[in-house]
Design an enzyme around this catalytic site. Structure first.
Site, PDB file in Angstrom:
ATOM      1  N   HIS A  36      35.144  21.580  -9.272  1.00 45.25           N
ATOM      2  CA  HIS A  36      34.923  20.214  -9.934  1.00 45.25           C
ATOM      3  C   HIS A  36      36.336  19.257  -9.379  1.00 45.25           C
ATOM      4  CE1 HIS A  36      35.059  16.970 -13.094  1.00 45.25           C
ATOM      5  NE2 HIS A  36      33.970  17.135 -13.487  1.00 45.25           N
TER       6      HIS A  36
ATOM      7  N   LYS B 122      31.166  19.692 -24.073  1.00 43.38           N
ATOM      8  CA  LYS B 122      29.865  20.425 -23.537  1.00 43.38           C
ATOM      9  C   LYS B 122      29.464  21.639 -24.134  1.00 43.38           C
ATOM     10  CE  LYS B 122      31.866  19.394 -18.830  1.00 43.38           C
ATOM     11  NZ  LYS B 122      30.909  18.456 -18.429  1.00 43.38           N
TER      12      LYS B 122
ATOM     13  N   CYS C 203      30.796  15.338  -9.401  1.00 50.32           N
ATOM     14  CA  CYS C 203      32.113  15.571  -9.222  1.00 50.32           C
ATOM     15  C   CYS C 203      32.375  16.729  -8.362  1.00 50.32           C
ATOM     16  CB  CYS C 203      32.801  15.360 -10.646  1.00 50.32           C
ATOM     17  SG  CYS C 203      32.669  14.446 -11.753  1.00 50.32           S
TER      18      CYS C 203
ATOM     19  N   GLN D 193      32.285  25.251 -18.232  1.00 51.47           N
ATOM     20  CA  GLN D 193      30.693  25.251 -17.975  1.00 51.47           C
ATOM     21  C   GLN D 193      30.353  26.823 -18.550  1.00 51.47           C
ATOM     22  OE1 GLN D 193      28.253  23.367 -17.390  1.00 51.47           O
ATOM     23  NE2 GLN D 193      29.591  21.589 -16.740  1.00 51.47           N
TER      24      GLN D 193
ATOM     25  N   ASP E 295      38.876  27.861 -15.225  1.00 49.89           N
ATOM     26  CA  ASP E 295      38.202  26.537 -15.585  1.00 49.89           C
ATOM     27  C   ASP E 295      36.975  26.992 -16.357  1.00 49.89           C
ATOM     28  OD1 ASP E 295      36.458  24.198 -16.001  1.00 49.89           O
ATOM     29  OD2 ASP E 295      36.712  23.620 -13.922  1.00 49.89           O
TER      30      ASP E 295
END
Length: 389
Positions: free
Chosen positions: A105, A207, A348, A184, A181
């Site tokens: 991203h 999210k 993104c 998600q 990261d």
């Protein structure tokens, strides 16, 4: 959220961008605004003490969520802020090497590109295998001399998850620190930072059923203590004089200014909600929906799915495209025809699309609140569209 629009039920398949919120989250935030709307950590009156206690409890809940110490939880606005804080606080200098994947991203790409321009660091990309899975072989070829490994845990592009235990082990064997990261992954799977031995981890609240503008940066406490804060000012110092100041310890030294107390409290409520459901149930449900949708989409020879064909390797994400077609058309038609709401674009991850010379994709992203009936509505509508395009 309204269950119907224009007399038709809403099918929300855009949770990778933003999840829906349980009423418990909204009610917890409203309770702050209505019952104790005061400054936490500053005011000694009853309302301030109540706000301070609730924020402390939230920090403890988030710490237990990922098996961390509460001193290792830094509240941020989102994953992007957490990565920027690290990129600007790690003290990287000319020649230092940072590795990322080819599916990052922009939040985990642009900060490093800026440091290439500003400080002369080196940035290399670990290319995926042809099927979209992570290549440990290519990773090991590039890791020698790397200072930072900053990688997406689960991709928002295609839902693939990197072999994070191997990535971290190999990084530490080569003296590199790892930033994960988890924007998600945190909403969909159990993460134990102690078992993983990850150095830093970042994720967003919006999210994972939480409020917008909330997020978490986890860091091993010894590493947080060494980091220079990125933003400074109110609430980051123990005291100051006209000639100097003494910084607070982590995590407070990173949380400059008045925080989103309502959002932090709401995020803790979201975590409690997720834990009550259980990640195993979430994983099983998402897989059943993804498997059905994948099997139906594969009946159309024009449609190409991004990432592995096996839905078990793509979490709750189905990202697909048709050669020569702007996939915004598909998304708009689904929305207009049936209130089926998916996302279209480059998500993104412009770098990946530009590298592959693919215009964009349509992405259906699922969560535990989606149903098989909704999946069938999506497929029925997509089938109708495929007959006329």
């Amino acid at each position: 959220m309204n269950n119907k629009m224009n007399g038709k039920p809403v099918v929300y398949f855009d949770s990778a961008c933003m999840s829906l919120k349980p009423k418990q989250v909204v009610e917890a935030m409203n309770e702050y605004y209505f019952e104790y709307p005061a400054c936490a950590g500053r005011s000694s009156h009853k309302l301030g003490e109540m706000a301070t206690r609730k924020v402390k409890e939230a920090r403890q809940i988030l710490a237990r969520f990922i098996n961390a110490d509460e001193r290792e939880i830094v509240f941020t606005r989102n994953t992007t802020e957490g990565i920027n804080l690290l990129a600007n606080s790690l003290g990287l200098k000319d020649g230092d090497l940072v590795l990322t994947t080819d599916k990052e991203h922009n939040s985990n790409l642009i900060p490093w590109q800026r440091l290439v321009e500003k400080k002369g660091i080196r940035h290399k990309i670990v290319r995926s295998n042809d099927d979209g899975t992570f290549s440990l072989e290519k990773y090991e070829e590039l890791i020698k001399g790397a200072k930072i490994i900053s990688m997406v845990h689960t991709s928002n592009l295609d839902g693939t998850t990197i072999p994070v235990e191997d990535v971290i082990r190999i990084a530490h064997e080569n003296g590199a620190l790892v930033i994960l990261d988890a924007a998600q992954s945190a909403p969909h799977q159990r993460i134990d930072v102690k078992n993983l031995d990850v150095d830093f981890l970042v994720f967003s609240g919006h999210k994972m059923l939480g409020p917008t503008g909330t997020g978490v940066l986890y860091g091993k406490y010894a590493l947080l203590e060494k980091l220079e804060p990125f933003l400074v000012g109110g609430n980051t110092v123990e005291y100051s004089t006209y000639n100097g100041h003494v910084m607070l310890k982590a995590p407070e030294k990173f949380e400059a200014g008045l925080q989103d107390y309502a959002g932090i409290i709401g995020l803790a409520e979201a975590v409690k909600y997720l834990q009550e459901i259980g990640f195993e149930k979430i994983k099983e449900h998402e897989y059943s929906l993804n498997r059905y949708i994948t099997e139906e989409i594969k009946k159309h020879s024009k449609i190409k799915i991004i990432g592995p064909e096996d839905p078990a390797l793509r979490s709750g994400i189905i990202s697909f495209y048709i050669d020569g077609l702007d996939m915004h058309q598909i998304a708009l038609m689904l929305d207009e025809m049936s209130n089926v709401m998916i996302r279209a674009g480059q998500h993104c991850v412009h770098s990946w699309f530009n590298d592959k010379n693919i215009k964009n994709s349509a992405r259906a992203s699922l969560y535990f609140y989606n149903t098989m009936k909704e999946a069938e509505m999506f497929i029925n509508s997509l089938n109708k569209i495929m007959k006329i395009i």
